[in-house]
Design a protein around this motif. Structure first.
Motif, PDB file in Angstrom:
ATOM      1  N   VAL A 267       4.085   8.814   3.728  1.00  0.00           N
ATOM      2  CA  VAL A 267       4.144   7.509   3.068  1.00  0.00           C
ATOM      3  C   VAL A 267       5.503   7.332   2.394  1.00  0.00           C
ATOM      4  N   LEU A 268       5.966   8.379   1.712  1.00  0.00           N
ATOM      5  CA  LEU A 268       7.257   8.292   1.014  1.00  0.00           C
ATOM      6  C   LEU A 268       8.390   8.037   1.993  1.00  0.00           C
ATOM      7  N   ARG A 269       8.376   8.706   3.135  1.00  0.00           N
ATOM      8  CA  ARG A 269       9.441   8.488   4.128  1.00  0.00           C
ATOM      9  C   ARG A 269       9.441   7.040   4.606  1.00  0.00           C
TER      10      ARG A 269
ATOM     11  N   HIS B 211       6.551  -3.748  -5.248  1.00  0.00           N
ATOM     12  CA  HIS B 211       6.432  -3.100  -6.556  1.00  0.00           C
ATOM     13  C   HIS B 211       5.764  -1.739  -6.419  1.00  0.00           C
ATOM     14  N   GLN B 212       4.693  -1.672  -5.639  1.00  0.00           N
ATOM     15  CA  GLN B 212       4.010  -0.394  -5.437  1.00  0.00           C
ATOM     16  C   GLN B 212       4.951   0.627  -4.798  1.00  0.00           C
ATOM     17  N   PHE B 213       5.722   0.169  -3.810  1.00  0.00           N
ATOM     18  CA  PHE B 213       6.663   1.076  -3.140  1.00  0.00           C
ATOM     19  C   PHE B 213       7.700   1.607  -4.129  1.00  0.00           C
ATOM     20  N   ARG B 214       8.220   0.702  -4.976  1.00  0.00           N
ATOM     21  CA  ARG B 214       9.218   1.120  -5.971  1.00  0.00           C
ATOM     22  C   ARG B 214       8.622   2.132  -6.943  1.00  0.00           C
ATOM     23  N   PHE B 215       7.367   1.921  -7.328  1.00  0.00           N
ATOM     24  CA  PHE B 215       6.747   2.828  -8.288  1.00  0.00           C
ATOM     25  C   PHE B 215       6.583   4.226  -7.689  1.00  0.00           C
ATOM     26  N   VAL B 216       6.149   4.313  -6.435  1.00  0.00           N
ATOM     27  CA  VAL B 216       6.012   5.613  -5.776  1.00  0.00           C
ATOM     28  C   VAL B 216       7.377   6.287  -5.664  1.00  0.00           C
ATOM     29  N   GLN B 217       8.362   5.538  -5.219  1.00  0.00           N
ATOM     30  CA  GLN B 217       9.701   6.090  -5.029  1.00  0.00           C
ATOM     31  C   GLN B 217      10.283   6.592  -6.354  1.00  0.00           C
ATOM     32  N   GLU B 218      10.117   5.806  -7.407  1.00  0.00           N
ATOM     33  CA  GLU B 218      10.688   6.190  -8.706  1.00  0.00           C
ATOM     34  C   GLU B 218       9.924   7.362  -9.311  1.00  0.00           C
ATOM     35  N   ALA B 219       8.621   7.428  -9.079  1.00  0.00           N
ATOM     36  CA  ALA B 219       7.838   8.562  -9.585  1.00  0.00           C
ATOM     37  C   ALA B 219       8.346   9.872  -8.991  1.00  0.00           C
ATOM     38  N   VAL B 220       8.662   9.854  -7.709  1.00  0.00           N
ATOM     39  CA  VAL B 220       9.196  11.061  -7.060  1.00  0.00           C
ATOM     40  C   VAL B 220      10.591  11.378  -7.601  1.00  0.00           C
ATOM     41  N   ARG B 221      11.420  10.357  -7.772  1.00  0.00           N
ATOM     42  CA  ARG B 221      12.768  10.568  -8.309  1.00  0.00           C
ATOM     43  C   ARG B 221      12.729  11.160  -9.709  1.00  0.00           C
ATOM     44  N   ARG B 222      11.697  10.808 -10.488  1.00  0.00           N
ATOM     45  CA  ARG B 222      11.592  11.267 -11.880  1.00  0.00           C
ATOM     46  C   ARG B 222      10.701  12.498 -12.001  1.00  0.00           C
ATOM     47  N   ASN B 223      10.626  13.284 -10.920  1.00  0.00           N
ATOM     48  CA  ASN B 223       9.868  14.546 -10.937  1.00  0.00           C
ATOM     49  C   ASN B 223       8.412  14.341 -11.357  1.00  0.00           C
TER      50      ASN B 223
ATOM     51  N   VAL C 188       2.247   1.405 -13.823  1.00  0.00           N
ATOM     52  CA  VAL C 188       2.724   2.210 -12.688  1.00  0.00           C
ATOM     53  C   VAL C 188       1.565   2.982 -12.083  1.00  0.00           C
ATOM     54  N   SER C 189       0.787   3.636 -12.951  1.00  0.00           N
ATOM     55  CA  SER C 189      -0.344   4.436 -12.468  1.00  0.00           C
ATOM     56  C   SER C 189      -1.354   3.578 -11.712  1.00  0.00           C
ATOM     57  N   LYS C 190      -1.660   2.400 -12.247  1.00  0.00           N
ATOM     58  CA  LYS C 190      -2.629   1.507 -11.605  1.00  0.00           C
ATOM     59  C   LYS C 190      -2.122   1.047 -10.241  1.00  0.00           C
ATOM     60  N   ALA C 191      -0.836   0.680 -10.157  1.00  0.00           N
ATOM     61  CA  ALA C 191      -0.270   0.196  -8.890  1.00  0.00           C
ATOM     62  C   ALA C 191      -0.309   1.275  -7.817  1.00  0.00           C
ATOM     63  N   ILE C 192      -0.031   2.528  -8.204  1.00  0.00           N
ATOM     64  CA  ILE C 192      -0.058   3.624  -7.230  1.00  0.00           C
ATOM     65  C   ILE C 192      -1.483   3.855  -6.732  1.00  0.00           C
ATOM     66  N   ILE C 193      -2.448   3.805  -7.650  1.00  0.00           N
ATOM     67  CA  ILE C 193      -3.854   3.986  -7.250  1.00  0.00           C
ATOM     68  C   ILE C 193      -4.295   2.865  -6.315  1.00  0.00           C
ATOM     69  N   GLU C 194      -3.871   1.646  -6.608  1.00  0.00           N
ATOM     70  CA  GLU C 194      -4.218   0.518  -5.730  1.00  0.00           C
ATOM     71  C   GLU C 194      -3.619   0.694  -4.347  1.00  0.00           C
ATOM     72  N   LEU C 195      -2.399   1.211  -4.271  1.00  0.00           N
ATOM     73  CA  LEU C 195      -1.778   1.465  -2.968  1.00  0.00           C
ATOM     74  C   LEU C 195      -2.556   2.537  -2.215  1.00  0.00           C
ATOM     75  N   GLU C 196      -2.955   3.599  -2.928  1.00  0.00           N
ATOM     76  CA  GLU C 196      -3.736   4.663  -2.281  1.00  0.00           C
ATOM     77  C   GLU C 196      -5.063   4.121  -1.756  1.00  0.00           C
ATOM     78  N   ASP C 197      -5.708   3.267  -2.540  1.00  0.00           N
ATOM     79  CA  ASP C 197      -6.982   2.684  -2.095  1.00  0.00           C
ATOM     80  C   ASP C 197      -6.792   1.849  -0.838  1.00  0.00           C
ATOM     81  N   GLU C 198      -5.702   1.091  -0.799  1.00  0.00           N
ATOM     82  CA  GLU C 198      -5.445   0.232   0.361  1.00  0.00           C
ATOM     83  C   GLU C 198      -5.113   1.062   1.596  1.00  0.00           C
ATOM     84  N   LEU C 199      -4.372   2.160   1.407  1.00  0.00           N
ATOM     85  CA  LEU C 199      -3.997   3.016   2.535  1.00  0.00           C
ATOM     86  C   LEU C 199      -5.139   3.925   2.969  1.00  0.00           C
ATOM     87  N   GLY C 200      -6.054   4.219   2.039  1.00  0.00           N
ATOM     88  CA  GLY C 200      -7.162   5.112   2.360  1.00  0.00           C
ATOM     89  C   GLY C 200      -6.785   6.576   2.305  1.00  0.00           C
TER      90      GLY C 200
END
Length: 314
Positions: free
Chosen positions: A66-68, A4-16, A33-45
């Motif tokens: 990360v996007l690639r 889900h986090q991956f989809r949210f990042v990918q779709e955010a980029v697709r939607r400018n 969406v915003s919360k999931a992306i922040i959680e992914l960033e926290d996990e990745l550091g």
């Protein structure tokens, strides 16, 4: 981290970077969406996006990496789904085709009919658009196979193969003065009103290039994306049409229109098929490509999908 986090990042980029639009596309809420992306960033550091207040502004440098990785993961997830569909139902499913109006109207009916005969349980979903839209539908996994003349080779993420060659033809109303000429020249066309394709469609770039090389300015009075529309306005006497030769199939007995080959004026074009690089192609996708052209075989397509280039000897 999760899909889900991956989809949210990918779709955010697709939607400018518009999280509201990304949320709508994914049928969820913008705060989610915003919360999931922040959680992914926290996990990745690392920060995937830079922000101004609560709004995301752009991808960071680590965010680009990360996007690639996300795109590779999501592509393989889609491949897993296709493999499951392939082996759980060998002869059923949906073939999604992205193509231009000209290909959909004049080229695809025969191959689609053959596919339905060979795979009666396979449904066909036909998506029509500009060549750039065809490419994007492949990249977004909306379509399994794309077909167009323009643009497709410009995308590194796509594998493209030549399907067939074609030329433009001039379409003139019966009795037009140019029909008295044994060989119509560019100078002749520059002196009359022309009706042809929109600049992004059906080899229009070759038409513009031909006039440009001769330093001639064509009088294009109407542009369209549909060959039938062009022919309609030619019948009304608005000008001389320039269309793809396949658009005149079946018009041989039309008393209102006369076609003249224009390959000597505008050169020859190549219609191409395209697949997303790294995608898993189901058996009926490969079979449909074979129906499109005797140039294409599943062996050639699979070789291309495993390689790095666009073209292989045909």
């Amino acid at each position: 981290m999760n899909l889900h986090q991956f989809r949210f990042v990918q779709e955010a980029v697709r939607r400018n970077l518009n999280l509201t639009e990304a949320a709508k596309a994914l049928h969820t809420s913008q705060p989610g969406v915003s919360k999931a992306i922040i959680e992914l960033e926290d996990e990745l550091g690392v920060e995937v996006f830079t922000r101004h207040g609560k709004r995301i502004k752009r991808l960071t440098e680590p965010g680009q990496h990360v996007l690639r990785s996300i795109e590779i993961i999501m592509r393989e997830v889609n491949n897993l789904k296709r493999i499951g569909e392939q082996f759980s139902a060998q002869d059923s499913g949906t073939l999604s085709i992205a193509t231009t109006h000209t290909q959909a109207r004049y080229v695809l009916p025969g191959p689609v009919a053959k596919l339905r005969t060979a795979y009666p349980k396979v449904n066909v979903s036909l998506h029509q658009g500009s060549p750039a839209q065809v490419a994007q539908m492949l990249l977004d996994d909306v379509a399994d196979i794309g077909m167009a003349t323009e643009t497709l080779t410009q995308y590194e993420e796509l594998i493209t193969l030549p399907c067939y060659d074609w030329q433009h033809v001039l379409v003139l109303p019966f009795g037009h003065p140019l029909l008295d000429k044994e060989r119509i020249a560019l100078d002749d066309l520059a002196a009359v009103p022309l009706i042809t394709y929109h600049p992004s469609f059906t080899g229009r770039s070759r038409i513009d290039q031909a006039f440009g090389l001769r330093q001639l300015k064509p009088n294009i009075v109407l542009e369209a994306i549909d060959s039938d529309v062009i022919k309609t306005y030619v019948k009304l006497g608005m000008g001389v049409g320039v269309v793809a030769e396949m658009a005149m199939q079946g018009e041989e007995r039309n008393p209102d229109l006369v076609a003249r080959p224009a390959g000597h004026l505008f050169g020859h074009n190549v219609a191409r098929v395209a697949f997303k690089r790294g995608a898993y192609l189901r058996q009926f996708v490969l079979r449909f490509a074979e129906f499109l052209s005797d140039r294409l075989s599943r062996e050639l397509i699979l070789k291309a999908m495993q390689g790095n280039g666009h073209d292989y000897s045909l």
